[in-house]
Design a protein around this motif. Sequence first.
Motif, PDB file in Angstrom:
ATOM      1  N   SER A   1      20.336  74.730  40.821  1.00 32.38           N
ATOM      2  CA  SER A   1      19.412  73.647  40.487  1.00 32.38           C
ATOM      3  C   SER A   1      19.491  72.454  41.421  1.00 32.38           C
ATOM      4  CB  SER A   1      19.679  73.175  39.052  1.00 32.38           C
ATOM      5  OG  SER A   1      21.012  72.682  38.932  1.00 32.38           O
ATOM      6  N   SER A   2      20.587  72.325  42.133  1.00 33.78           N
ATOM      7  CA  SER A   2      20.709  71.174  43.031  1.00 33.78           C
ATOM      8  C   SER A   2      21.619  71.515  44.197  1.00 33.78           C
ATOM      9  CB  SER A   2      21.271  69.963  42.266  1.00 33.78           C
ATOM     10  OG  SER A   2      22.641  70.163  41.973  1.00 33.78           O
ATOM     11  N   GLU A   3      21.635  70.624  45.185  1.00 36.44           N
ATOM     12  CA  GLU A   3      22.494  70.858  46.336  1.00 36.44           C
ATOM     13  C   GLU A   3      23.891  70.281  46.116  1.00 36.44           C
ATOM     14  OE1 GLU A   3      21.384  68.571  49.846  1.00 36.44           O
ATOM     15  OE2 GLU A   3      19.848  67.594  48.638  1.00 36.44           O
ATOM     16  N   TYR A   4      24.134  69.704  44.948  1.00 30.99           N
ATOM     17  CA  TYR A   4      25.454  69.200  44.622  1.00 30.99           C
ATOM     18  C   TYR A   4      25.959  69.917  43.371  1.00 30.99           C
ATOM     19  CZ  TYR A   4      24.071  65.416  47.712  1.00 30.99           C
ATOM     20  OH  TYR A   4      23.641  64.705  48.809  1.00 30.99           O
TER      21      TYR A   4
ATOM     22  N   GLU B   1      26.403  68.974  34.769  1.00 31.60           N
ATOM     23  CA  GLU B   1      25.032  68.596  35.115  1.00 31.60           C
ATOM     24  C   GLU B   1      24.335  69.670  35.946  1.00 31.60           C
ATOM     25  OE1 GLU B   1      24.592  64.734  36.777  1.00 31.60           O
ATOM     26  OE2 GLU B   1      26.007  63.796  35.376  1.00 31.60           O
ATOM     27  N   SER B   2      25.015  70.202  36.932  1.00 33.57           N
ATOM     28  CA  SER B   2      24.391  71.202  37.796  1.00 33.57           C
ATOM     29  C   SER B   2      24.327  72.541  37.067  1.00 33.57           C
ATOM     30  CB  SER B   2      25.201  71.362  39.086  1.00 33.57           C
ATOM     31  OG  SER B   2      25.316  70.124  39.767  1.00 33.57           O
TER      32      SER B   2
END
Length: 466
Positions: A95-98, A103-104
């Motif tokens: 879902s994200s690059e972090y 959260e991810s």
Amino acid sequence: MRKPSSSWIYAPLLVGLLGVGIGCGDADLDSPIVDEEPMPLARAQQGIKGGQFHTEKGPSLGFAINTGRGVSICSGTLIAPNLILTARHCVAEVSSEYVICGESGFGATYRPSNLYISTSPKLFDGDAQFVYAEKVYVPFDGDDMCGYDIALIQLRENMPAERATPAEPRLDIPVARGEVYTAIGYGHSGVGINDSGIRRVLEGSEVKCDGAECVGFTSSVTETEWYGDRGTCQGDSGGGAFDSEGRVLGALSRGAQGCASSVYSGVTGWADWIRVRAVHAAKAGEYDAPEWADSDGDGVHNGIDNCPDVANPEQLDSDEDGVGDACDDDLDGDGVSNEEDNCPFVSNPDQLDTLGKGVGDACDDDGDGIANSVDNCPAVANPDQKDTDGDGFGDACDSDIDEDGVPNGEDNCPYIANPEQDNVCEDESFWGCSATADAPPLTWLFHGLGLMAWLGFGRLKRRRED
């Protein structure tokens, strides 16, 4: 930019994209890990830096994934002829690059047809042979990148034995702090070195903590994960960590910035899930489930089998104590072992036996000294257990003793089968077997005349003697 408690990076290689410059070092768990800036989820492979080229046949394999944006490379471990253990981020969108725990999350899983799997030490060698995936399994009860980064790939066909040998996952023994493990993967060997797709092995890594033990050192290791002392630059995404006996301990998930550590998705935290999938894969591949998944081969995986070492597909548990009857040494749960219990299937801690025949009163309803479980007339006393027709019902309670379909009260020969009710015992009918309604009308007349003649002859003989 948000600063999380600890930052992590996943590492599947996107062929042709920019590598990430990182350095390697050891994490000291005698002091807490310092927060760092989050690291982007770069499509760059942190390979086994310092590892040796690995050509030995074994369970490790590599695979390419068509992500729709390019081709990524990951590693995995064959744990059954058609089942591979790997990391979820290798087979699903992120879902994200972090990677920020809590959260991810993971996105959609890639189609199985997008995976190309090989056991070749060099994935891009012209001689490399590929097999294809049939199904991809990921945990259904969560999608957090921390704690759920594990996946299983079921192959379309069983991997030939001459190409790879499955490794047993160590499902029941958690890793221990200080335990040494070996990492195997297909990543590149260092920053700026474009040699990914080659299988390498690195020995001598050490477990720093497991799950809850890591609290106080890092908040980014969940209860289903464990923490290694060498960073992701020295392991490969989805690649296996192996103990001294060659059993796989987990699949590489992520690592902190600065290549200071590694986090593995441990197999012990997913033991039941892995066993269920292994039993299903065995059925699909038409082979016996591995012993670590189903020890007794009864089709019920060890995680839920109430007798994991004794085949009992019906899972009968009379006393509902969680131990199946097939392996329960006290079937009725009365505290008396089966061998000594005079009523092994009926709870009777007092062991009362009025008749003194070795059968407890609690399981002998009719008081004939025969336990209900084997008594052919449990409600009618019949110590002789006579069963004329051998139908399992004793004569004392059998409504059709000769089993000819005619109830005893209506049967003209209750002890001899004669469904047509013919006078099958005509020669001895005078002594109790009656003639049937179908017999000739004069039958009894002839019997009567014969009797009268016999009696008359007797009287005449006596008169002459007189």
